[in-house]
Design an enzyme around this catalytic site. Structure first.
Site, short mmCIF file in Angstrom:
data_model
loop_
_atom_site.label_atom_id
_atom_site.label_comp_id
_atom_site.label_asym_id
_atom_site.label_seq_id
_atom_site.Cartn_x
_atom_site.Cartn_y
_atom_site.Cartn_z
N ASN A 104 0.78 -1.23 0.00
CA ASN A 104 0.00 0.00 0.00
C ASN A 104 0.82 1.29 0.00
OD1 ASN A 104 -2.69 1.39 0.43
ND2 ASN A 104 -1.60 2.04 2.28
N ASP A 202 0.64 -6.93 3.02
CA ASP A 202 0.25 -5.99 4.07
C ASP A 202 -0.85 -5.03 3.59
OD1 ASP A 202 0.97 -4.63 6.69
OD2 ASP A 202 1.30 -2.95 5.32
N GLU A 209 -8.46 4.44 -4.17
CA GLU A 209 -9.33 5.40 -3.50
C GLU A 209 -10.41 5.82 -4.50
OE1 GLU A 209 -5.90 6.20 -4.02
OE2 GLU A 209 -5.49 5.01 -2.23
N GLU A 244 -3.42 -9.76 4.56
CA GLU A 244 -3.71 -9.07 5.81
C GLU A 244 -4.83 -8.08 5.53
OE1 GLU A 244 -2.85 -5.92 9.13
OE2 GLU A 244 -2.21 -5.61 7.08
C1 NOJ Z 1 -0.19 -3.81 9.20
C2 NOJ Z 1 1.05 -4.21 9.91
O1 NOJ Z 1 0.83 -5.46 10.55
C3 NOJ Z 1 1.39 -3.11 10.89
O2 NOJ Z 1 2.43 -3.49 11.75
C4 NOJ Z 1 1.72 -1.85 10.11
O3 NOJ Z 1 1.92 -0.79 11.01
C5 NOJ Z 1 0.59 -1.50 9.14
N1 NOJ Z 1 0.08 -2.62 8.42
C6 NOJ Z 1 1.07 -0.48 8.13
O4 NOJ Z 1 1.96 -1.09 7.23
#
Ligand code: NOJ
Ligand code: CA
Length: 540
Positions: A104, A202, A209, A244
């Site tokens: 991201n 992640d 957006e 995630e």
């Molecule tokens: C999820 C990660 O697990 C976390 O540690 C991080 O701060 C955020 N994403 C942003 O990358």
């Protein structure tokens, strides 16, 4: 390499923070060579696949999730050569390894962002999301509510605002730009070519957006993620993508697509409900969640977990449930962060080894591939006085030696202080002591892992929940060729009498705190001790 392309469905995962694991060169920082030296330890626990938190160059404003160079290793941790060696050595032991892919955003120290800010004509300017006012996309929530007040930050150099879903030092990439999409693919190829087995991706809900939406889970985002999957399938079959996405069940389910998006996704909605159930001595929260969970495609798998490197998130629960969890598990303000609880597994359960074993047993009996957070296999503690989420990222406690055996650096600081005082201090809680104690958490967990692995049917999705009218009990049943497996857990502080279904079963395993006198299989009766469990197999 091991052949089975569905390997992830029945693997035991282990999350490693390299910085925290083992220091091979006495500079006080864990590193890749240190981790390589500890691979036999992970193998002995029964780990099948390691997930590495970000290992890339970074100013560490978000512990490595702020990447300044996607094509290298952080010098604190070693070199690309060290990384290759780690991958080889992992494979040599029949294990696999996946890396974090931060999709991201980048760090504001990334060369791309530096150029983007100083030169509007640079191709890198279009790598980011800019606006003249902070008014756009007001429907997007703020995630780090304790530190950020807006998803827009003013760039003096660029004379514009830039968009970020996390810290202001983490500008979001602009996925409407085809060059960004290609860049991400070359990053993936770069690491996959070094032999890794896939990525934990992640923050995937936030890639695009659009005005008038909450800018999460958008169709454009799913379409691009499917494109990444096509790349994996075409060029790197057998490697995986793990999502995630901290979302409500229906939105989370979408990340599996029709089996053509992510292979795996963390099972976020279930996690806080396991903590709720053991706190209340009542399995309803788990059962309701399982009942409401949508089915997932046959080639996919959940990744189930109790804790990870972040705060225990309580976003995806009702406000009453959230209040209950805060009151119960985070009575002190320092224990809370954003909408979560920054504590480790063992302190959350007051160091009660039987309760920890029980929660692991429940985790291991649920559909999904379980992941263990480093240190939680020995019941490490936390340090709530450290900044941000650092309190759950302290050095791994290997022995009762100086620095808990994490580092031989004897003067100056470690990257974070080791936990030394109290019942979770390294003199009390360490790997060496636990390996030699048959009743230690490490050995209890190792036994559970062995049992789970000896019955591949644990990876199945179809379970039947038993004893629904006895909410103190959480019990699941599922089938394998030799008969049924039944896993029965007592979440309460009182003995529970169980009448078994009309089946003859073998005892598969039981918790350390269960007396053998309480189990009368021929009579079909079990008196389950408080916080105890019994798993049965070959039930016919
Ligand atoms: C999820 C990660 O697990 C976390 O540690 C991080 O701060 C955020 N994403 C942003 O990358
Ligand atoms: Ca080091």
């Amino acid at each position: 390499m091991l052949e089975n392309n569905l390997w992830y469905q029945n693997s035991i995962f282990y999350e490693v923070h390299t910085r925290a694991f083992s220091d091979s060169n006495q500079d006080g920082i864990g590193d890749l060579n240190g981790l390589t030296q500890k691979l036999d330890y992970l193998k002995s626990l029964g780990v099948d696949c390691i997930w590495l938190l970000p290992i890339y160059p970074s100013p560490l404003k978000d512990d490595g999730y702020d990447i300044s160079d996607f094509y290298n290793v952080h010098p604190d941790l070693g070199t690309l050569e060290d990384f290759k060696k780690l991958v080889e050595e992992t494979h040599r032991r029949g294990m696999r390894i996946i890396a974090d892919l931060v999709v991201n955003h980048t760090s504001d120290q990334c060369r791309w962002f530096q150029e983007a800010q100083s030169n509007p004509d640079s191709p890198y300017h279009q790598y980011y999301v800019w606006n003249d006012t902070p008014e756009k996309y007001r429907g997007a929530r703020i995630i780090f509510i304790d530190s950020e007040t807006s998803n827009w930050t003013w760039s003096e150099k660029a004379g514009k605002y830039y968009w970020h879903r996390f810290y202001a030092c983490q500008p979001d990439l602009n996925y409407d730009n085809p060059a960004v999409r290609e860049e991400l693919k070359s990053i993936m190829r770069f690491w996959l070519d070094m032999g890794i087995d896939g990525f934990r991706a992640d923050a995937v809900p936030y890639l695009f957006e659009r005005e008038g939406t909450n800018c999460e889970n958008l169709p454009e985002t799913h379409a691009f993620l499917k494109e990444l999957r096509r790349l994996m399938d075409a060029e790197y079959p057998g490697r995986i993508l793990l999502a995630e996405a901290n979302q409500w069940p229906r939105d989370l389910r979408a990340y599996f697509g029709d089996g053509d998006e992510f292979h795996m996704a963390f099972r976020f909605p279930l996690m806080p409900r396991m903590f709720m159930a053991i706190a209340k001595g009542d399995s309803t929260a788990i059962v309701d969640n399982l009942d409401q969970s949508p089915e997932i495609p046959a080639n996919c798998q959940w990744c189930t977990f109790l804790r990870n490197h972040d705060e225990l998130t309580v976003e995806m629960v009702t406000s009453e449930e959230r209040q209950f969890l805060w009151d119960f598990y985070a009575p002190e303000p320092r224990m809370r962060l954003n909408l979560g609880i920054r504590r480790r597994l063992a302190p959350l359960l007051n160091g009660d080894i039987d309760k920890i074993e029980l929660l692991y047993a429940i985790l291991f009996s649920l559909p999904g591939a379980p992941i263990i957070y480093y240190g939680d296999e020995i019941g490490m503690g936390d340090n709530i006085w450290l900044n941000d989420r650092d309190g759950v990222r302290t050095p791994m406690q290997w022995s009762a030696k100086a620095n808990g055996g994490f580092s031989e650096k004897l003067t100056g600081n470690l990257y974070l202080p080791v936990i030394q005082e109290g019942k979770f201090g390294y003199p009390q809680v360490n790997v060496e002591a636990q390996i030699n104690d048959p009743n230690s958490l490490f050995n209890r967990l190792r036994r559970l892992i062995t049992v789970r692995k000896s019955h591949p049917a644990f990876s199945r999705q179809e379970i039947e929940i038993l004893y629904r009218d006895q909410p103190e009990i959480f019990a699941v049943q599922f089938s394998e060729s030799g008969g049924k497996i039944i896993c029965i857990h007592n979440l309460s502080s009182r003995v529970q009498d169980i009448v078994l279904p009309d089946l003859q079963c073998n005892l598969l395993t039981q918790s350390t705190n269960q007396t053998k006198y309480g189990i009368d299989l021929p009579a079909g009766k079990i008196s389950l001790e408080p916080y105890a469990y019994v798993w049965l197999s070959h039930c016919l």
